[in-house]
Write a protein that holds these residues in place. Sequence first.
Motif, mmCIF file in Angstrom:
data_model
loop_
_atom_site.group_PDB
_atom_site.id
_atom_site.type_symbol
_atom_site.label_atom_id
_atom_site.label_comp_id
_atom_site.label_asym_id
_atom_site.label_seq_id
_atom_site.Cartn_x
_atom_site.Cartn_y
_atom_site.Cartn_z
ATOM 1 N N PHE A 31 -10.908 -24.878 1.919
ATOM 2 C CA PHE A 31 -10.285 -25.210 1.608
ATOM 3 C C PHE A 31 -10.370 -25.821 -0.039
ATOM 4 O O PHE A 31 -10.371 -25.428 -1.135
ATOM 5 C CB PHE A 31 -8.618 -25.718 2.373
ATOM 6 C CG PHE A 31 -7.510 -26.057 1.193
ATOM 7 C CD1 PHE A 31 -7.194 -26.524 1.024
ATOM 8 C CD2 PHE A 31 -6.866 -24.694 0.670
ATOM 9 C CE1 PHE A 31 -5.489 -26.945 -0.045
ATOM 10 C CE2 PHE A 31 -6.140 -24.718 -0.417
ATOM 11 C CZ PHE A 31 -5.008 -25.779 -0.377
ATOM 12 N N SER A 32 -10.411 -27.495 0.557
ATOM 13 C CA SER A 32 -10.589 -28.206 -0.327
ATOM 14 C C SER A 32 -12.315 -28.809 -0.053
ATOM 15 O O SER A 32 -11.641 -29.771 1.379
ATOM 16 C CB SER A 32 -10.049 -28.437 -1.078
ATOM 17 O OG SER A 32 -9.168 -29.425 -0.341
ATOM 18 N N ILE A 33 -12.325 -29.965 -0.558
ATOM 19 C CA ILE A 33 -13.057 -31.133 -0.760
ATOM 20 C C ILE A 33 -12.560 -32.419 -1.571
ATOM 21 O O ILE A 33 -11.783 -32.156 -2.957
ATOM 22 C CB ILE A 33 -14.441 -30.891 -0.711
ATOM 23 C CG1 ILE A 33 -15.268 -30.494 -0.645
ATOM 24 C CG2 ILE A 33 -15.365 -32.622 -0.963
ATOM 25 C CD1 ILE A 33 -17.061 -29.634 -1.414
ATOM 26 N N GLU A 34 -12.013 -33.399 -0.795
ATOM 27 C CA GLU A 34 -11.285 -34.090 -1.304
ATOM 28 C C GLU A 34 -12.535 -35.484 -1.752
ATOM 29 O O GLU A 34 -12.786 -35.687 -2.563
ATOM 30 C CB GLU A 34 -10.630 -34.774 0.010
ATOM 31 C CG GLU A 34 -9.566 -33.694 0.098
ATOM 32 C CD GLU A 34 -8.406 -33.411 -1.154
ATOM 33 O OE1 GLU A 34 -8.727 -32.021 -0.713
ATOM 34 O OE2 GLU A 34 -8.185 -34.081 -1.786
ATOM 35 N N ILE A 55 -12.517 -35.079 -5.565
ATOM 36 C CA ILE A 55 -13.082 -34.276 -6.371
ATOM 37 C C ILE A 55 -12.571 -34.302 -8.188
ATOM 38 O O ILE A 55 -13.376 -33.824 -8.993
ATOM 39 C CB ILE A 55 -12.536 -32.628 -5.965
ATOM 40 C CG1 ILE A 55 -12.665 -32.124 -6.808
ATOM 41 C CG2 ILE A 55 -10.809 -33.267 -6.487
ATOM 42 C CD1 ILE A 55 -12.495 -30.649 -5.285
ATOM 43 N N ASN A 75 -19.158 -30.727 -8.806
ATOM 44 C CA ASN A 75 -18.583 -29.988 -8.106
ATOM 45 C C ASN A 75 -19.348 -28.726 -7.027
ATOM 46 O O ASN A 75 -19.301 -28.160 -6.277
ATOM 47 C CB ASN A 75 -17.097 -30.504 -8.313
ATOM 48 C CG ASN A 75 -16.203 -31.454 -8.138
ATOM 49 O OD1 ASN A 75 -16.753 -31.956 -7.084
ATOM 50 N ND2 ASN A 75 -15.702 -31.614 -9.418
ATOM 51 N N ASN A 78 -21.316 -28.973 -5.132
ATOM 52 C CA ASN A 78 -21.352 -30.055 -3.866
ATOM 53 C C ASN A 78 -22.507 -30.748 -3.759
ATOM 54 O O ASN A 78 -22.502 -31.126 -2.327
ATOM 55 C CB ASN A 78 -21.092 -28.688 -2.694
ATOM 56 C CG ASN A 78 -19.418 -27.945 -2.637
ATOM 57 O OD1 ASN A 78 -18.439 -28.437 -3.417
ATOM 58 N ND2 ASN A 78 -19.772 -26.577 -2.023
ATOM 59 N N TYR A 101 -13.091 -33.300 3.990
ATOM 60 C CA TYR A 101 -12.097 -31.961 3.259
ATOM 61 C C TYR A 101 -11.871 -31.357 4.139
ATOM 62 O O TYR A 101 -11.168 -31.985 5.445
ATOM 63 C CB TYR A 101 -13.441 -31.239 2.826
ATOM 64 C CG TYR A 101 -14.190 -30.493 4.542
ATOM 65 C CD1 TYR A 101 -14.745 -31.379 5.146
ATOM 66 C CD2 TYR A 101 -14.375 -29.392 5.221
ATOM 67 C CE1 TYR A 101 -15.454 -31.602 6.233
ATOM 68 C CE2 TYR A 101 -14.365 -29.414 6.314
ATOM 69 C CZ TYR A 101 -15.385 -29.968 7.219
ATOM 70 O OH TYR A 101 -15.983 -29.265 8.429
ATOM 71 N N TYR A 102 -10.989 -30.065 3.630
ATOM 72 C CA TYR A 102 -9.940 -29.514 4.587
ATOM 73 C C TYR A 102 -10.324 -27.991 4.812
ATOM 74 O O TYR A 102 -11.093 -27.376 3.473
ATOM 75 C CB TYR A 102 -8.389 -29.165 3.475
ATOM 76 C CG TYR A 102 -7.807 -30.751 3.847
ATOM 77 C CD1 TYR A 102 -8.265 -31.858 2.493
ATOM 78 C CD2 TYR A 102 -6.805 -31.129 4.496
ATOM 79 C CE1 TYR A 102 -7.469 -33.056 2.456
ATOM 80 C CE2 TYR A 102 -5.823 -31.798 4.382
ATOM 81 C CZ TYR A 102 -6.190 -33.038 3.275
ATOM 82 O OH TYR A 102 -5.655 -34.337 3.597
ATOM 83 N N PRO A 105 -4.912 -26.148 4.306
ATOM 84 C CA PRO A 105 -4.201 -27.353 3.842
ATOM 85 C C PRO A 105 -3.924 -27.844 4.950
ATOM 86 O O PRO A 105 -3.572 -28.727 4.138
ATOM 87 C CB PRO A 105 -2.903 -25.783 3.253
ATOM 88 C CG PRO A 105 -3.883 -24.362 3.146
ATOM 89 C CD PRO A 105 -4.753 -24.522 4.341
#
Length: 122
Positions: A31-34, A55, A75, A78, A101-102, A105
């Motif tokens: 989902f995403s890297i925080e 991020i 970004n 990564n 990361y996620y 969600p």
Amino acid sequence: QVQLVESGGGLVQAGGSLTLSCTASFPGIFFSIETMGWYRQASGNQLELVASITIGGSTTYTDSVKGRFAISRVNAKNTIYLQMNSLRTEDTAVYYCNVNYYRTPDHPDVSWGQGTQVTVSS
């Protein structure tokens, strides 16, 4: 399993510079890297945060490296970098890359690199 590949450690004299890099590889969809960051552990000491970056580019540094180290992030790749200047013998440690990361969600996770040795000689 997320893989973190670190590079750039080594031996340097006090006052010198090194740049560490860390690239995160995600084998599937996530989902995403925080945040990504660098921690270090000197012999006999606890693991400590050196620097981290979100991020969005917000950075955090431990007091002992402020003004000497700079963390940056690409970004799209990564990848994070840690530019270390004016190195001191007390910076000697194993440096570990970290990513928060996620997967989805609702599923946060964290991964660590294998560590890279930084040795600063007097």
